[in-house]
Design a protein around this motif. Structure first.
Motif, short mmCIF file in Angstrom:
data_model
loop_
_atom_site.label_atom_id
_atom_site.label_comp_id
_atom_site.label_asym_id
_atom_site.label_seq_id
_atom_site.Cartn_x
_atom_site.Cartn_y
_atom_site.Cartn_z
N LEU A 52 4.06 11.76 -6.10
CA LEU A 52 2.79 12.76 -6.88
C LEU A 52 1.26 11.48 -7.19
O LEU A 52 0.37 11.61 -6.51
CB LEU A 52 2.85 13.73 -7.37
CG LEU A 52 1.06 14.04 -7.62
CD1 LEU A 52 0.20 15.00 -6.79
CD2 LEU A 52 1.13 15.39 -8.96
N SER A 53 2.26 10.65 -7.92
CA SER A 53 1.33 9.71 -8.11
C SER A 53 1.07 9.18 -6.95
O SER A 53 -0.06 8.02 -6.72
CB SER A 53 2.19 8.31 -9.56
OG SER A 53 2.22 9.70 -10.70
N ILE A 54 2.44 8.56 -6.29
CA ILE A 54 1.99 7.44 -4.85
C ILE A 54 0.76 8.36 -4.36
O ILE A 54 0.15 7.21 -3.23
CB ILE A 54 3.26 7.07 -4.33
CG1 ILE A 54 3.91 6.03 -5.31
CG2 ILE A 54 3.09 6.36 -2.63
CD1 ILE A 54 5.95 6.12 -4.81
N VAL A 55 0.89 9.36 -3.77
CA VAL A 55 -0.02 9.80 -3.26
C VAL A 55 -1.83 10.30 -3.62
O VAL A 55 -1.94 9.70 -3.02
CB VAL A 55 0.10 11.77 -2.68
CG1 VAL A 55 -0.99 12.33 -1.97
CG2 VAL A 55 1.80 11.61 -2.05
N ALA A 56 -1.62 10.31 -4.81
CA ALA A 56 -2.74 10.26 -5.34
C ALA A 56 -3.64 8.60 -5.47
O ALA A 56 -4.51 8.49 -5.36
CB ALA A 56 -2.82 10.44 -7.03
N LEU A 57 -2.46 7.51 -5.09
CA LEU A 57 -2.99 6.24 -5.35
C LEU A 57 -3.66 6.11 -3.59
O LEU A 57 -4.13 5.18 -3.06
CB LEU A 57 -1.62 5.50 -5.25
CG LEU A 57 -1.80 4.89 -7.07
CD1 LEU A 57 -0.19 4.37 -6.77
CD2 LEU A 57 -3.04 3.98 -7.45
N LEU A 58 -3.75 7.25 -2.81
CA LEU A 58 -4.13 6.76 -1.52
C LEU A 58 -5.29 6.67 -1.80
O LEU A 58 -6.90 6.19 -0.83
CB LEU A 58 -3.81 7.84 -0.43
CG LEU A 58 -2.16 7.76 -0.43
CD1 LEU A 58 -2.53 9.37 0.57
CD2 LEU A 58 -2.39 7.08 1.22
N ASP A 59 -6.39 7.48 -2.57
CA ASP A 59 -7.59 7.66 -3.20
C ASP A 59 -8.08 6.04 -4.06
O ASP A 59 -9.15 5.26 -4.24
CB ASP A 59 -8.16 8.70 -3.88
CG ASP A 59 -7.94 9.53 -3.30
OD1 ASP A 59 -7.75 9.89 -2.34
OD2 ASP A 59 -7.36 10.51 -3.93
N VAL A 60 -7.20 5.37 -3.82
CA VAL A 60 -7.31 3.97 -4.91
C VAL A 60 -7.44 3.19 -4.16
O VAL A 60 -6.29 3.00 -3.35
CB VAL A 60 -6.44 3.46 -5.97
CG1 VAL A 60 -6.97 2.40 -6.93
CG2 VAL A 60 -6.58 4.74 -6.65
N ASP A 61 -8.13 1.34 -3.66
CA ASP A 61 -8.18 1.01 -3.11
C ASP A 61 -7.10 -0.20 -3.93
O ASP A 61 -6.55 -0.44 -4.97
CB ASP A 61 -9.90 -0.08 -3.88
CG ASP A 61 -9.22 -1.45 -3.08
OD1 ASP A 61 -9.04 -2.66 -3.84
OD2 ASP A 61 -9.71 -1.62 -1.91
N GLU A 62 -6.89 -0.95 -2.58
CA GLU A 62 -5.19 -1.37 -2.68
C GLU A 62 -4.89 -2.44 -4.05
O GLU A 62 -4.19 -2.65 -4.58
CB GLU A 62 -4.40 -1.96 -1.51
CG GLU A 62 -3.40 -2.66 -1.28
CD GLU A 62 -3.23 -2.63 0.28
OE1 GLU A 62 -2.56 -4.19 0.34
OE2 GLU A 62 -3.42 -2.23 1.07
N GLN A 63 -6.69 -3.33 -3.54
CA GLN A 63 -6.33 -4.11 -4.20
C GLN A 63 -6.42 -4.00 -5.50
O GLN A 63 -5.99 -4.64 -7.04
CB GLN A 63 -7.67 -5.35 -4.26
CG GLN A 63 -8.00 -6.94 -5.39
CD GLN A 63 -9.04 -7.05 -5.05
OE1 GLN A 63 -9.98 -6.88 -4.13
NE2 GLN A 63 -9.58 -8.09 -5.73
#
Length: 100
Positions: A52-63
């Motif tokens: 779930l944390s990884i999915v939520a990180l889709l909203d966060v800039d890779e940098q």
């Protein structure tokens, strides 16, 4: 990450189990439009919380992600995101995602 990654040519790749968890949480978050906080309360174990944390990180800039996770974890997250972007039908969210 033990049990959730496969080491292949120096890259950490999600296992089939992790892919199923990623699809499930993606469907709940983006298909059912549930909040990360709400979903985190229902995640039953560390594997589910990690997915779930990884999915939520889709909203966060890779940098930005690179500033808060180590290099190996970043590679794993990038591979998970690439898997989701390549396997999920963004227009309609495949119905089979919810069945995992």
């Amino acid at each position: 990450m033990i049990g959730l990654t496969q080491l292949s040519q120096g890259n950490y790749l999600p296992t089939e189990e992790m892919k199923g968890l990623l699809r499930r949480w993606y469907y709940l978050k983006f298909g059912q439009k549930k909040s990360t906080v709400e979903l985190m309360a229902t995640a039953s174990d560390l594997r589910n919380k990690s997915a779930l944390s990884i999915v939520a990180l889709l909203d966060v800039d890779e940098q930005m992600i690179s500033h808060v996770v180590g290099k190996k974890r970043l590679i794993f997250v990038q591979n998970c995101h690439a898997y989701l972007k390549g396997s999920v039908n963004h227009a309609g969210l495949n119905s089979d995602i919810s069945n995992d």
